[in-house]
Design a protein around this motif. Sequence first.
Motif, PDB file in Angstrom:
ATOM      1  N   ILE A  72       0.747  -1.180   0.018  1.00 18.79           N
ATOM      2  CA  ILE A  72       0.172   0.114  -0.013  1.00 18.79           C
ATOM      3  C   ILE A  72       0.673   1.219   0.060  1.00 18.79           C
ATOM      4  N   PHE A  73       1.969   1.257   0.638  1.00 18.34           N
ATOM      5  CA  PHE A  73       2.940   2.276   0.860  1.00 18.34           C
ATOM      6  C   PHE A  73       3.418   2.685  -0.398  1.00 18.34           C
ATOM      7  N   ILE A  74       4.005   1.448  -1.070  1.00 21.98           N
ATOM      8  CA  ILE A  74       4.717   1.897  -2.439  1.00 21.98           C
ATOM      9  C   ILE A  74       3.891   2.153  -3.535  1.00 21.98           C
ATOM     10  N   GLY A  75       2.644   1.520  -3.510  1.00 19.70           N
ATOM     11  CA  GLY A  75       1.432   1.535  -4.533  1.00 19.70           C
ATOM     12  C   GLY A  75       0.911   3.105  -4.459  1.00 19.70           C
ATOM     13  N   CYS A  76       1.101   3.741  -3.385  1.00 19.91           N
ATOM     14  CA  CYS A  76       0.594   5.165  -3.091  1.00 19.91           C
ATOM     15  C   CYS A  76       1.792   5.916  -3.702  1.00 19.91           C
TER      16      CYS A  76
END
Length: 320
Positions: A72-76
């Motif tokens: 989620i962090f990277i995808g954001c």
Amino acid sequence: MQDLPPSPDGTVADAPTDNWVDRYAPAWTRPYLRLSRADRPIGTWLLLLPCWWGLALAVLYDQSPRWEDIWIFIGCGIGAWLMRGAGCTWNDITDRDYDAQVARTRSRPIPSGQVSVRQATAWMIVQALLAACILFTFNWSAISLGVLSLLLVTIYPFAKRFTWWPQVFLGLAFNWGALLVWTAHTGSLAAPAVLLYAAGIAWTLFYDTIYAHQDTEDDALIGVKSTARLFGKNTAHWLRRFLMATVGLMGLAVVFAAQPNASILAMVLALAGPWAMGWHMAWQLRGLDIENPAKCLRLFRANRDTGMIPLFFFGLALLA
């Protein structure tokens, strides 16, 4: 209105002179990367940081960090770059006639003739589809919120034509990630996410009013509305209100997020985030000169650091 001809090498007037697009990107990609504002990364940060705030407070709320939070962090980060690019491309398509009349924006790829509207539209679709690939890795509630955000992205470029408060529409769109990412982690919305979203909107009103003061003269001539034109000499007074709203609403978001499960130490550390953010915004106010466009642009860009401050303290709270 200052008459500045487009740069012969295609550079954009308000891009940093040492940006990587103009220095290193292959020549054929530069007009498209300029459409995406890749030569001006501050907008990506301003879209991304509320996402990371939302993730940090969601983990603080349920005290349940998971491996998928790393994605989620990277995808954001990837999604913010793509969706900011798609949104800016859409903005340039809809504003091409206005941009051609404003000194700061007439060097953008469409009004300067670097790309056609059809080429820009194709590039916008490519970016949006790639962003959708990331969105569809989240849960269905987050996906639904992501699809709903397209309505705000679509409306925003037209807001300055019918309201003196287009910065509100920008805030609604740019801070949607706080809701989406909270939901991607927890599965549903809750009060802390809504309060964080409201804090982000107040912050956007603060920094984008400063940004809009670069164009007040040109905007008045072509009939474009903004909070900068609306507030005029009273801008500093209004910015203090937005500062207080940002700090207060984010502080409430922290309390509601931490209260169920986090320790007192974690809550105190997290509350230091909006407090320190407020001091950074106050520093901007002390240096504000609405008659100096270059100073307004520097202060606007400083808001990357403004938004990083609460994220740092939220991170400390998660370690407490």
